[in-house]
Every structure is written in structure tokens, then in C-alpha cells.
Design a protein around this motif. Structure first.
Motif, PDB file in Angstrom:
ATOM      1  N   GLY A  39      -4.914   3.907   8.642  1.00 57.90           N
ATOM      2  CA  GLY A  39      -5.795   5.054   8.482  1.00 57.90           C
ATOM      3  C   GLY A  39      -5.625   5.785   7.171  1.00 57.90           C
ATOM      4  O   GLY A  39      -5.885   6.996   7.075  1.00 57.90           O
ATOM      5  N   LEU A  40      -5.220   5.065   6.117  1.00 59.04           N
ATOM      6  CA  LEU A  40      -4.936   5.704   4.825  1.00 59.04           C
ATOM      7  C   LEU A  40      -6.139   5.719   3.892  1.00 59.04           C
ATOM      8  O   LEU A  40      -6.036   6.180   2.759  1.00 59.04           O
ATOM      9  CB  LEU A  40      -3.762   4.984   4.151  1.00 59.04           C
ATOM     10  CG  LEU A  40      -2.437   5.052   4.930  1.00 59.04           C
ATOM     11  CD1 LEU A  40      -1.354   4.246   4.229  1.00 59.04           C
ATOM     12  CD2 LEU A  40      -1.991   6.502   5.100  1.00 59.04           C
ATOM     13  N   VAL A  41      -7.289   5.211   4.378  1.00 58.60           N
ATOM     14  CA  VAL A  41      -8.521   5.271   3.577  1.00 58.60           C
ATOM     15  C   VAL A  41      -9.287   6.526   3.976  1.00 58.60           C
ATOM     16  O   VAL A  41      -9.695   6.670   5.128  1.00 58.60           O
ATOM     17  CB  VAL A  41      -9.391   4.021   3.787  1.00 58.60           C
ATOM     18  CG1 VAL A  41     -10.679   4.126   2.967  1.00 58.60           C
ATOM     19  CG2 VAL A  41      -8.623   2.756   3.421  1.00 58.60           C
ATOM     20  N   THR A  42      -9.469   7.447   3.047  1.00 60.91           N
ATOM     21  CA  THR A  42     -10.142   8.722   3.333  1.00 60.91           C
ATOM     22  C   THR A  42     -11.312   8.925   2.375  1.00 60.91           C
ATOM     23  O   THR A  42     -11.459   8.203   1.384  1.00 60.91           O
ATOM     24  CB  THR A  42      -9.148   9.892   3.176  1.00 60.91           C
ATOM     25  OG1 THR A  42      -8.691   9.929   1.811  1.00 60.91           O
ATOM     26  CG2 THR A  42      -7.955   9.736   4.103  1.00 60.91           C
TER      27      THR A  42
ATOM     28  N   VAL B  18      -7.448   6.183  -1.302  1.00 61.16           N
ATOM     29  CA  VAL B  18      -6.439   5.520  -0.478  1.00 61.16           C
ATOM     30  C   VAL B  18      -5.118   6.268  -0.666  1.00 61.16           C
ATOM     31  O   VAL B  18      -4.598   6.367  -1.786  1.00 61.16           O
ATOM     32  CB  VAL B  18      -6.279   4.039  -0.881  1.00 61.16           C
ATOM     33  CG1 VAL B  18      -5.242   3.362   0.019  1.00 61.16           C
ATOM     34  CG2 VAL B  18      -7.615   3.304  -0.760  1.00 61.16           C
ATOM     35  N   GLN B  19      -4.582   6.768   0.445  1.00 60.92           N
ATOM     36  CA  GLN B  19      -3.348   7.574   0.396  1.00 60.92           C
ATOM     37  C   GLN B  19      -2.133   6.656   0.411  1.00 60.92           C
ATOM     38  O   GLN B  19      -1.436   6.510   1.404  1.00 60.92           O
ATOM     39  CB  GLN B  19      -3.308   8.544   1.591  1.00 60.92           C
ATOM     40  CG  GLN B  19      -4.483   9.495   1.670  1.00 60.92           C
ATOM     41  CD  GLN B  19      -4.545  10.445   0.481  1.00 60.92           C
ATOM     42  OE1 GLN B  19      -3.520  10.794  -0.094  1.00 60.92           O
ATOM     43  NE2 GLN B  19      -5.749  10.864   0.124  1.00 60.92           N
ATOM     44  N   ASP B  20      -1.857   6.032  -0.728  1.00 57.76           N
ATOM     45  CA  ASP B  20      -0.701   5.157  -0.877  1.00 57.76           C
ATOM     46  C   ASP B  20       0.478   5.997  -1.401  1.00 57.76           C
ATOM     47  O   ASP B  20       0.461   7.223  -1.282  1.00 57.76           O
ATOM     48  CB  ASP B  20      -1.035   4.014  -1.830  1.00 57.76           C
ATOM     49  CG  ASP B  20      -0.153   2.788  -1.628  1.00 57.76           C
ATOM     50  OD1 ASP B  20       0.789   2.873  -0.828  1.00 57.76           O
ATOM     51  OD2 ASP B  20      -0.422   1.760  -2.271  1.00 57.76           O
TER      52      ASP B  20
ATOM     53  N   LYS C 125      -1.721  -6.614   2.555  1.00 60.05           N
ATOM     54  CA  LYS C 125      -1.395  -5.244   2.135  1.00 60.05           C
ATOM     55  C   LYS C 125      -2.607  -4.322   2.284  1.00 60.05           C
ATOM     56  O   LYS C 125      -2.483  -3.180   2.732  1.00 60.05           O
ATOM     57  CB  LYS C 125      -0.904  -5.240   0.688  1.00 60.05           C
ATOM     58  CG  LYS C 125       0.491  -5.816   0.518  1.00 60.05           C
ATOM     59  CD  LYS C 125       0.892  -5.844  -0.950  1.00 60.05           C
ATOM     60  CE  LYS C 125       2.289  -6.440  -1.134  1.00 60.05           C
ATOM     61  NZ  LYS C 125       2.671  -6.502  -2.573  1.00 60.05           N
ATOM     62  N   GLY C 126      -3.786  -4.826   1.900  1.00 58.16           N
ATOM     63  CA  GLY C 126      -5.011  -4.038   2.053  1.00 58.16           C
ATOM     64  C   GLY C 126      -5.306  -3.762   3.516  1.00 58.16           C
ATOM     65  O   GLY C 126      -5.718  -2.655   3.886  1.00 58.16           O
ATOM     66  N   LEU C 127      -5.063  -4.772   4.354  1.00 58.25           N
ATOM     67  CA  LEU C 127      -5.300  -4.627   5.790  1.00 58.25           C
ATOM     68  C   LEU C 127      -4.370  -3.573   6.397  1.00 58.25           C
ATOM     69  O   LEU C 127      -4.800  -2.759   7.224  1.00 58.25           O
ATOM     70  CB  LEU C 127      -5.082  -5.984   6.460  1.00 58.25           C
ATOM     71  CG  LEU C 127      -5.446  -6.081   7.937  1.00 58.25           C
ATOM     72  CD1 LEU C 127      -6.943  -5.865   8.150  1.00 58.25           C
ATOM     73  CD2 LEU C 127      -5.028  -7.446   8.490  1.00 58.25           C
ATOM     74  N   MET C 128      -3.115  -3.560   5.966  1.00 56.44           N
ATOM     75  CA  MET C 128      -2.155  -2.566   6.482  1.00 56.44           C
ATOM     76  C   MET C 128      -2.573  -1.144   6.097  1.00 56.44           C
ATOM     77  O   MET C 128      -2.528  -0.223   6.922  1.00 56.44           O
ATOM     78  CB  MET C 128      -0.752  -2.868   5.942  1.00 56.44           C
ATOM     79  CG  MET C 128      -0.088  -4.077   6.590  1.00 56.44           C
ATOM     80  SD  MET C 128       1.514  -4.459   5.848  1.00 56.44           S
ATOM     81  CE  MET C 128       2.407  -2.938   6.239  1.00 56.44           C
TER      82      MET C 128
ATOM     83  N   CYS D 222      -5.250   2.978  -9.736  1.00 59.98           N
ATOM     84  CA  CYS D 222      -3.871   2.461  -9.778  1.00 59.98           C
ATOM     85  C   CYS D 222      -3.694   1.579 -11.017  1.00 59.98           C
ATOM     86  O   CYS D 222      -4.681   1.124 -11.611  1.00 59.98           O
ATOM     87  CB  CYS D 222      -3.551   1.684  -8.503  1.00 59.98           C
ATOM     88  SG  CYS D 222      -4.217   0.010  -8.470  1.00 59.98           S
ATOM     89  N   PRO D 223      -2.458   1.308 -11.439  1.00 58.65           N
ATOM     90  CA  PRO D 223      -2.232   0.537 -12.671  1.00 58.65           C
ATOM     91  C   PRO D 223      -2.461  -0.969 -12.553  1.00 58.65           C
ATOM     92  O   PRO D 223      -2.372  -1.677 -13.549  1.00 58.65           O
ATOM     93  CB  PRO D 223      -0.750   0.828 -12.981  1.00 58.65           C
ATOM     94  CG  PRO D 223      -0.135   1.179 -11.674  1.00 58.65           C
ATOM     95  CD  PRO D 223      -1.209   1.862 -10.876  1.00 58.65           C
ATOM     96  N   SER D 224      -2.781  -1.468 -11.367  1.00 58.14           N
ATOM     97  CA  SER D 224      -2.975  -2.919 -11.204  1.00 58.14           C
ATOM     98  C   SER D 224      -4.186  -3.418 -11.974  1.00 58.14           C
ATOM     99  O   SER D 224      -5.193  -2.703 -12.105  1.00 58.14           O
ATOM    100  CB  SER D 224      -3.143  -3.272  -9.723  1.00 58.14           C
ATOM    101  OG  SER D 224      -1.996  -2.920  -8.993  1.00 58.14           O
TER     102      SER D 224
END
Length: 539
Positions: free
Chosen positions: A36-39, A52-54, A28-31, A74-76
Motif C-alpha cells: 500500500g505504498l503507492v499514494t 511511492v513511499q519508499d 520489488k515493484g509488487l511488494m 529516484c536515481p535509478s
């Protein structure tokens, strides 16, 4: 960037490729990273930050030095997919993410292929050996042959593969176990001792470091010690075969070999040796001969050899023989941080035997060394490890304390164990109504007044309210020293509680004198005085 490589190594330790949960987390982290969602990535030695634009944007901070302090909005709980995505983004700036993934997945692939190979090899060995009749040397030769075929065939072996192949090896041994119950138990015990020795030798031969062994197959050594303990108990409950002596002689030799077989793994080696000599080799003549043998071996200890197993074995045999004077003399030769955990075992051993006088003497020696042990930087486990150790200690000394009505020994142990024995000491003092001592304990450990259990505070306020005065005075001063508006408000809350207690104790004059002096000392703290006015402490 060296800190990125260190972070990479730590993540490899935290995540196991064989775990489906860990594999999903990495995927999931790799995806997220590859999409390109890491800004807003900022990489520095002290912190790596990004967004991270999740589904919902997540703010991430990775701490390369202490990864446990890393954060994500995030809540994790713990490590999450956003933190993995940021790691990959930062790592990609200097290294290859694909190479990282290949290296991380390698143990899983190797384990799977080794398992297939090992199972086939085991089938061949079973066909060759069949059921083994009682013969000590034949048993040992069979174990060594099987071990060499399954685990000793390669010059280099990934530590993650060892556990899988060792499991196949042990299952193969069971297939050749004798049918008769008395011989079956003995066969299994010999298998444990010999297998332990061979696995230790393999670990050293493959140059697997302490951490690699702990993460990959350290549990195997602990399991074998527990298995031996159970087998020794079960063997002791049955009538031994007439020709058992040959097996005793062989087991004694193999047990002695545990003391010097490798340089590391001291704790499990000593534990297995102790199990055998405490429960199986009970004759006084055997123990006397073994003690002499160990003493002779100690005379030839090499400069690069760790003498601890030999010293502990000598002490243990002296305890079994009732020679406490010699045992205690040997204890002084070993650093406290090494010997103290073993003393706990001997106290428990003597308590089980109801040798209370001897146990009391060992407890005295233990308490003299306890504080130094807990303060030592050399012991691992941190605060939680020391707290767990103290719980074990209290459990072990309780039979002695109860049987001999020595509550003073229990309390002395709690005192010497602070702050790691805080919970048990706090409970004891409160349960006995020793509220003044209870208050002193809170001050000693730096407990904040507002964090004390409210039900306990209510009881103390009713039974012995003066105990709370000193605690509240300290709490007020701590809050004022922080010099911010919220701490001033907390200080006023404590002051109002103080006023109530002084009135209850009919010491209103003391309260007014204290408040007047406090206001004079803090006259430059306008915000504090404003909060006092708002709280109606002053007009």
C-alpha cells in the motif's frame, strides 16, 4: 481502459521472466504495491502519476503512449521498482495483477519444462541414429526426424520455448556428426541450411508474428547465417571429397528453396542464399543455371507472394556473373527502401574483388538512391539506426575512395547522408581546415553555438574568425526570440563574443551598426535591455 492493456503488453515485451534481474525488479515493484505504498494515484490516458513511499518518497510519471518517456525521481536509470509499483496500482483498478503475473511467468515455466522434455527426447534420438555416414538424403532425413520430434510435435508452441528446444536439437545433431574433418564441415553446413528452412517453416506454421519472432528467437536465424559464412570459408580452404557433387546438388536445391519457403524472414533468407552462392557454388555453369531457374520461378510469382527474395537472388547472380547491366535493370523494379541495403553488400563484394570500375558504378547508383532511402518512413531503427547504417556505408566505400583517390565520392556520400553522417562530415571538414564549410554544416543541422566543442571554436576563432560571425548572429536571435530572462542573459554572452570578434577583424563600425539596429528592434523588450546594461554592452 485500452491504454492500460497496451502499457501491460509493452512491459511484457521489456521484461523477461527468464532474467533474474527482471524477476527481482517485478518482485520489488509488487511488494511496494501490495504494501500500500503507492499514494496520490492519478490514472489518465495521457499520463499515470503517483508517489511511492519508499525509503525516500519517489514521484512517478508513466507515459502509456511512449513508455520510454516515463519518469521517476529516484536515481535509478530506466525502468525501476517504483514505476512497476505504480503500474500494478493502476492496472489493479481495471484488471487482475495476479493474472498479469501468471501470464508473464508462463514462458519461463514452459521453457523449463520443455527443456527437460527435450533433453530426454534428444537422448533417445542419439541412441537411434548414432554417427551418420556421408549420405546427403540420409542426413536431411535425420535432421527432419529430429526436428519433428523436438519442435514439430505440438500444434501450438509459445515462441519463448523455441530457442531452448532448437538449442537441444542442434546439440543432438552434433552428436551424430561424422568424424572425418572434411565430411564434418559439410555435415554442419547442410545442418545449418536444412535447420534454417525448418525453423522458418515452424515460425509460419505456428503463426508467430514478426515481433514475437524477433524477441524470442530471431537471433537464431542471424546466428545460422554467420555460422554458414564461417563454414563456407573453412570448406573453401580444404580439398573437397571426390564424391562431393551429390552434396552440391542437394545443397543447391535446398538453397533455392530458401527463396520461397515462407512469406516472411526475407532478410535472413536472402543473406543465407547469398553466402552459399558467393562462397561455395563458384562454377560459372552452376550460376548460369541457377539464374535461369530463378528467372523461371519469377514468372509464376503469386499475387500474395513477396517477390523480393527472387529479385535479389537474380541481381546477386548477375553480379557474380559480371552482368551488371542486367543487375541494374532489375534494381529499378524494387523500391529504394528495400533494395538500398543490398547495394551496400554488392559494393563491398566488388571492392574485395578489387573490381574498382564496377564498384564505382554501383556506388554512383547507390548515391542516387541514398537520400530517398534515409528519408523513407518505411525503414526502422529511427535516428540511431540510420546513423549506424551511414557508418557501415562509409566503411564499405572507403577502400574504393582510397584506392582510386576519390575523396569527392566520400564527401558526396557524407552530404547525401546528412544529418545521419554529421559526426563524420564534421570531423572531415575540420581536419582539412575547411572552416567555412564546417560553419555551414553546423547551421544546416541546427547546432547551438554554446554546444559546439570549445577546443574547435578556439581554433576557428584563431584561424578564420569570420566563420563564427554568422553562427553567433543566429544564436543571438534564437535566444532573444525565446523572450525570457535566462535566454536574454545567454544572448548577451553571445553578443559580447561577437564584439570581441568584430574588434579582432577590425570591423568595429560594423559591430556598432549591428548593435544599434538590434537595440532599436528590441526596444520594447525591457528585460533584454536590462541584461545588455548589466553586461556592459550599453551604458
Amino acid at each position: 481502459m485500452e491504454f492500460l492493456q497496451e502499457l501491460s503488453d509493452e512491459l511484457r515485451d521489456l521484461l523477461t521472466a527468464n532474467s533474474s534481474e527482471d524477476a527481482r525488479l517485478v518482485q520489488k515493484g509488487l511488494m511496494l504495491y501490495r504494501q500500500g505504498l503507492v499514494t496520490q494515484l492519478q490514472v489518465a490516458e495521457t499520463a499515470i502519476t503517483a508517489v511511492v513511499q519508499d525509503v525516500m518518497p519517489a514521484k512517478v510519471m508513466l507515459d502509456p503512449e511512449f513508455f520510454g518517456l516515463s519518469e521517476c525521481s529516484c536515481p535509478s536509470d530506466g525502468l525501476c521498482r517504483h514505476q512497476m509499483a505504480v503500474f500494478f496500482a493502476a492496472y489493479a483498478g481495471t484488471y487482475s495483477v495476479s493474472d498479469w503475473l501468471t501470464e508473464w511467468r508462463e514462458p519461463a515455466r514452459e521453457t523449463k519444462s520443455a527443456a527437460v522434455w527435450g533433453l530426454q527426447k534428444a537422448k533417445d534420438l542419439v541412441k537411434a541414429n548414432g554417427i551418420l555416414k556421408p549420405d546427403y538424403q540420409r542426413w536431411v532425413d535425420s535432421f527432419e526426424t529430429s526436428f519433428a520430434a523436438l519442435l514439430g510435435a505440438k500444434k501450438h508452441m509459445n515462441p519463448f520455448v523455441v530457442s531452448e528446444l532448437f538449442g537441444i536439437y542442434r546439440r543432438r545433431l552434433q552428436a551424430s556428426s561424422p568424424v572425418e574433418q572434411e565430411w564434418k564441415l559439410l555435415y554442419e553446413l547442410v545442418a545449418v541450411v536444412v535447420s534454417f528452412r525448418m525453423l522458418a517453416e515452424l515460425s509460419e506454421r505456428m503463426d508467430h508474428g514478426v515481433e514475437a519472432v524477433r524477441r524470442s528467437y530471431g537471433h537464431l536465424f542471424e546466428a545460422m547465417v554467420d555460422e554458414a559464412d564461417d563454414l563456407v570459408d573453412r570448406i573453401g580452404m580444404q580439398t573437397l571429397p571426390f564424391d562431393f557433387d551429390e552434396f552440391v546438388a542437394g545443397l543447391k536445391d535446398d538453397a533455392f528453396g530458401l527463396l520461397t519457403v515462407v512469406k516472411g524472414l526475407e532478410q535472413p533468407r536472402i543473406a543465407l542464399y547469398r553466402v552459399l552462392w558467393s562462397g561455395l557454388f563458384r562454377k560459372t555453369s552452376w550460376r548460369e543455371a541457377e539464374l535461369e531457374r530463378v528467372r523461371e520461378r519469377m514468372k509464376s510469382v503469386q499475387e500474395d507472394e513477396n517477390p523480393l527474395p527472387l529479385v535479389v537472388a537474380s541481381i546477386h547472380l548477375c553480379v557474380l556473373l559480371g552482368e551488371d547491366e542486367h543487375a541494374l535493370d532489375l534494381i529499378d523494379l524494387v523500391d529504394d527502401e528495400l533494395i538500398v541495403p543490398f547495394i551496400v553488400y554488392w559494393i563491398e563484394f566488388l571492392s574485395i574483388m578489387k573490381a574498382w570500375k564496377r564498384a564505382g558504378r554501383w556506388i554512383d547508383v547507390f548515391l542516387q538512391k541514398l537520400k530517398g532511402y534515409l528519408d523513407s518512413a518505411g525503414i526502422g531503427g529511427g535516428f540511431h539506426g540510420r546513423t549506424g547504417f551511414m557508418r557501415t556505408v562509409l566503411r564499405v566505400i572507403t577502400p574504393y575512395v582510397t584506392e582510386n583517390r576519390r575523396a569527392d565520392v566520400y564527401e558526396r556520400t557524407l552530404l547525401n547522408g546528412l544529418p545521419y553522417s554529421y559526426a563524420e562530415y564534421e570531423y572531415m571538414l575540420f581536419d582539412r581546415g575547411m572552416y567555412d564549410r564546417w560553419g555551414e554544416l553546423q547551421a544546416f543541422v541546427g547546432m547551438e553555438f554554446q554546444d559546439l566543442p570549445k577546443d574547435r571554436v578556439k581554433i576557428v576563432e584563431k584561424e578564420q574568425p569570420e566563420v563564427l560571425l554568422g553562427m553567433l548572429h543566429q544564436a543571438v536571435q534564437r535566444e532573444i526570440d525565446q523572450k525570457n530572462r535566462s535566454s536574454y542573459r545567454m544572448a548577451v554572452r553571445h553578443l559580447k563574443k561577437l564584439r570581441t570578434l568584430y574588434k579582432k577583424l577590425k570591423r568595429v563600425d560594423d559591430w556598432e551598426y549591428f548593435l544599434e539596429g538590434l537595440l532599436e528592434r528590441t526596444k520594447r523588450l525591457r528585460a533584454f535591455h536590462e541584461e545588455c546594461t548589466r553586461g556592459k554592452l550599453i551604458g
